[in-house]
Design a protein around this motif. Structure first.
Motif, PDB file in Angstrom:
ATOM      1  N   GLN A 199       0.548   7.445   2.196  1.00  0.00           N
ATOM      2  CA  GLN A 199      -0.134   8.701   1.915  1.00  0.00           C
ATOM      3  C   GLN A 199       0.106   9.632   3.087  1.00  0.00           C
ATOM      4  N   SER A 236      -0.752   9.848  10.585  1.00  0.00           N
ATOM      5  CA  SER A 236      -1.451   9.108  11.628  1.00  0.00           C
ATOM      6  C   SER A 236      -0.492   8.197  12.383  1.00  0.00           C
ATOM      7  N   TYR A 256       0.840  -1.197   0.000  1.00  0.00           N
ATOM      8  CA  TYR A 256       0.000   0.000   0.000  1.00  0.00           C
ATOM      9  C   TYR A 256       0.871   1.240   0.000  1.00  0.00           C
ATOM     10  N   SER A 257       0.581   2.156  -0.924  1.00  0.00           N
ATOM     11  CA  SER A 257       1.441   3.330  -1.064  1.00  0.00           C
ATOM     12  C   SER A 257       1.241   4.282   0.104  1.00  0.00           C
ATOM     13  N   PHE A 312     -12.683  17.651   7.477  1.00  0.00           N
ATOM     14  CA  PHE A 312     -12.621  16.320   6.886  1.00  0.00           C
ATOM     15  C   PHE A 312     -12.522  16.297   5.373  1.00  0.00           C
ATOM     16  N   GLU A 313     -12.687  17.462   4.725  1.00  0.00           N
ATOM     17  CA  GLU A 313     -12.604  17.448   3.259  1.00  0.00           C
ATOM     18  C   GLU A 313     -11.164  17.166   2.860  1.00  0.00           C
ATOM     19  N   MET A 314     -10.991  16.504   1.702  1.00  0.00           N
ATOM     20  CA  MET A 314      -9.662  16.058   1.269  1.00  0.00           C
ATOM     21  C   MET A 314      -8.668  17.203   1.255  1.00  0.00           C
ATOM     22  N   LEU A 320      -7.774  18.254   4.769  1.00  0.00           N
ATOM     23  CA  LEU A 320      -6.932  17.252   5.426  1.00  0.00           C
ATOM     24  C   LEU A 320      -5.479  17.466   5.049  1.00  0.00           C
ATOM     25  N   TYR A 321      -5.248  17.650   3.736  1.00  0.00           N
ATOM     26  CA  TYR A 321      -3.880  17.817   3.278  1.00  0.00           C
ATOM     27  C   TYR A 321      -3.293  19.151   3.739  1.00  0.00           C
ATOM     28  N   TRP A 381     -11.123  17.359  14.428  1.00  0.00           N
ATOM     29  CA  TRP A 381     -11.860  16.228  13.842  1.00  0.00           C
ATOM     30  C   TRP A 381     -12.972  15.762  14.765  1.00  0.00           C
ATOM     31  N   THR A 388      -2.112  11.043   4.800  1.00  0.00           N
ATOM     32  CA  THR A 388      -3.093  10.650   5.809  1.00  0.00           C
ATOM     33  C   THR A 388      -2.540   9.575   6.732  1.00  0.00           C
ATOM     34  N   SER A 389      -2.089   8.457   6.135  1.00  0.00           N
ATOM     35  CA  SER A 389      -1.643   7.341   6.973  1.00  0.00           C
ATOM     36  C   SER A 389      -0.294   7.626   7.624  1.00  0.00           C
ATOM     37  N   SER A 444     -14.773  17.430  16.631  1.00  0.00           N
ATOM     38  CA  SER A 444     -15.954  18.282  16.542  1.00  0.00           C
ATOM     39  C   SER A 444     -16.536  18.239  15.137  1.00  0.00           C
ATOM     40  N   GLY A 445     -15.977  17.410  14.253  1.00  0.00           N
ATOM     41  CA  GLY A 445     -16.531  17.228  12.914  1.00  0.00           C
ATOM     42  C   GLY A 445     -15.949  18.144  11.859  1.00  0.00           C
TER      43      GLY A 445
END
Lengths: 272, 190
Positions: free
Chosen positions: B79, B85, B76-77, B165-167, B170-171, B159, B81-82, B161-162
């Protein structure tokens, strides 16, 4: 010869001239004819995961060269071309070829996506094609999806409203807007199989795809079983293995946002 | 009129049912819930328990079948995100080790006659005349986790509180957190 044939033959040079230019009929041009008629082959190697359940061998990677000039633009086109021309034993799921059925979900160059929507880059670097990660493999690129489907069944993905109603269940435009970005899920499993948390806990954690659908019903104003739905998610694993890694939203081929849906579920769970 | 129509419909239903049974698509007996052999499963009252049992069966069946598991970490490449994390998790562990390890060391070692305080410790390290890179790396090993975990922690709270989350968000927030973490820790460690 007949009048019609004679007329056709007279029109032939003009016809040929106005159709594809390289196909001139003069003899000295024959050397140029072959090279300019056939574009240079653009060979790309596809390294594809293979495993045959009928042998005792380990999974392996097999390389297939494909001429991109004679192939459609999508990875699925290449897979079908390989299966037709080179190796009929190559096995993969596919159906609609337009990104709506979710059958051809697989890991392409490290990311989960739909093969029918994934353009093949025109450069010469080999393309790596693997099945969806951390799934039991039935054969080649075909994973066992039964656990995924059972998890989907668990969240009862249908409308639950037993109140007596004389006509349709009405819904305002604003309430309907809340379902945008939720109902479009095609259950391809790209997101769930991109989640490391789902890799380690696919037996107990429901995964982003199923949780997105769970939220789709929780958020539906016509549904009357919200409390029960939230209670069904109440334990340490079903929702709370999500650590907001966000690989799911990154990989969704339909550009949906499962991570956000899970965050909304977590917020709703505070009130249960 | 109505009775005749109803009789016609019933006879059609009967024929259909008969065809389905004869073709093996429908059981001629009324449906009976399959009895499981596992006593625990038979008494499983909640839907969650039943789902857990179904999942267990799936895994048992697949493990027994000898099917391979498709590769994951190896293919898995990475990212943003990961990677951010896992860095958050790693820095959290590093900070825990630093706090516990540092405290235990300071509390336990060098008591009584060999008592050493922090200043003497630092003098001792300076006296070792290590190449400049070594103290830098050692200091970064404590400072970077502290700064990264704190800034990414704020991102996590957003996060919860919502928000964000848009891509694109996030970046953006991801790069900002990384830049802030390096920007606040590197100058302090030189």
């Amino acid at each position: 010869m007949g009048r019609a044939t004679h007329n056709m033959l007279r029109a032939l040079p003009a016809f040929v001239a106005q159709s594809v230019r390289p196909f001139r009929t003069s003899a000295p041009a024959f050397e140029n004819l072959k090279e300019s008629a056939e574009p240079k082959a653009n060979i790309k190697n596809f390294k594809i995961y293979r495993w045959d359940p009928e042998t005792n061998s380990k999974p392996r990677v097999q390389t297939y060269p494909v001429d991109l000039n004679k192939c459609g633009p999508m990875v699925l086109d290449a897979l079908i071309k390989i299966k037709n021309e080179q190796d009929t034993t190559l096995t993969f799921r596919r159906s609609c070829r337009e990104g709506i059925c979710g059958s051809c979900a697989m890991n392409i160059d490290g990311t989960n996506t739909l093969a029918c929507l994934c353009f093949i880059p025109k450069d010469a670097t080999p393309m790596k094609i693997y099945p969806l990660p951390h799934m039991y493999i039935i054969k080649d690129l075909v994973p066992d999806m039964n656990n995924f489907y059972d998890q989907h069944k668990y969240v009862q993905p249908w409308l639950q409203n037993n109140e007596p109603a004389e006509a349709e269940l009405l819904q305002t435009k604003d309430d309907r807007k809340k379902l945008d970005g939720l109902y479009e899920c095609i259950l391809c499993a790209c997101c769930s199989t991109s989640c490391p948390s789902y890799w380690w806990n696919s037996d107990k954690y429901l995964g982003p795809a199923v949780l997105l659908q769970a939220y789709r019903w929780i958020a539906d104003s016509r549904d009357k079983a919200k409390t029960q739905r939230l209670q069904d998610l109440q334990d340490d694993f079903k929702v709370y293995r999500c650590h907001t890694i966000m690989n799911c939203t990154k990989t969704c081929p339909k550009h949906l946002n499962p991570g956000k849906a899970i965050a909304e579920i977590k917020k709703e769970m505070l009130n249960v | 009129g109505a009775t005749l129509a109803r009789q016609h419909m019933l006879s059609r239903q009967h024929t259909l049912m008969r065809t389905l049974v004869r073709n093996g698509l429908v059981c001629s007996q009324p449906a009976v819930a399959p009895q499981s052999t596992n006593a625990l499963e038979r008494f499983a009252s909640t839907r969650a328990d039943k789902q857990a049992a179904v999942a267990r069966d799936f895994f048992e069946k697949n493990e027994k079948s000898g099917r391979p598991m498709s590769p994951h970490l190896t293919i898995y490449s990475p990212q943003l995100t990961s990677m951010l994390s896992i860095t958050h998790r790693g820095t959290g562990i590093a900070l825990t080790c630093a706090i516990y390890g540092g405290s235990i060391y300071l509390m336990s070692a060098h008591h009584g006659a060999n008592a050493t305080d922090f200043t003497t410790l630092v003098e001792g390290i300076k006296a070792m005349q290590l190449p400049a890179a070594v103290p830098f790396v050692a200091k970064m090993a404590v400072t970077f986790p502290m700064m990264f975990h704190s800034f990414n922690g704020v991102r996590h709270l957003a996060w919860d509180s919502g928000k964000g989350f848009e891509m694109k968000k996030l970046y953006q927030t991801g790069w900002v957190v990384l830049a802030l973490a390096i920007g606040t820790s590197a100058p302090l460690c030189i």
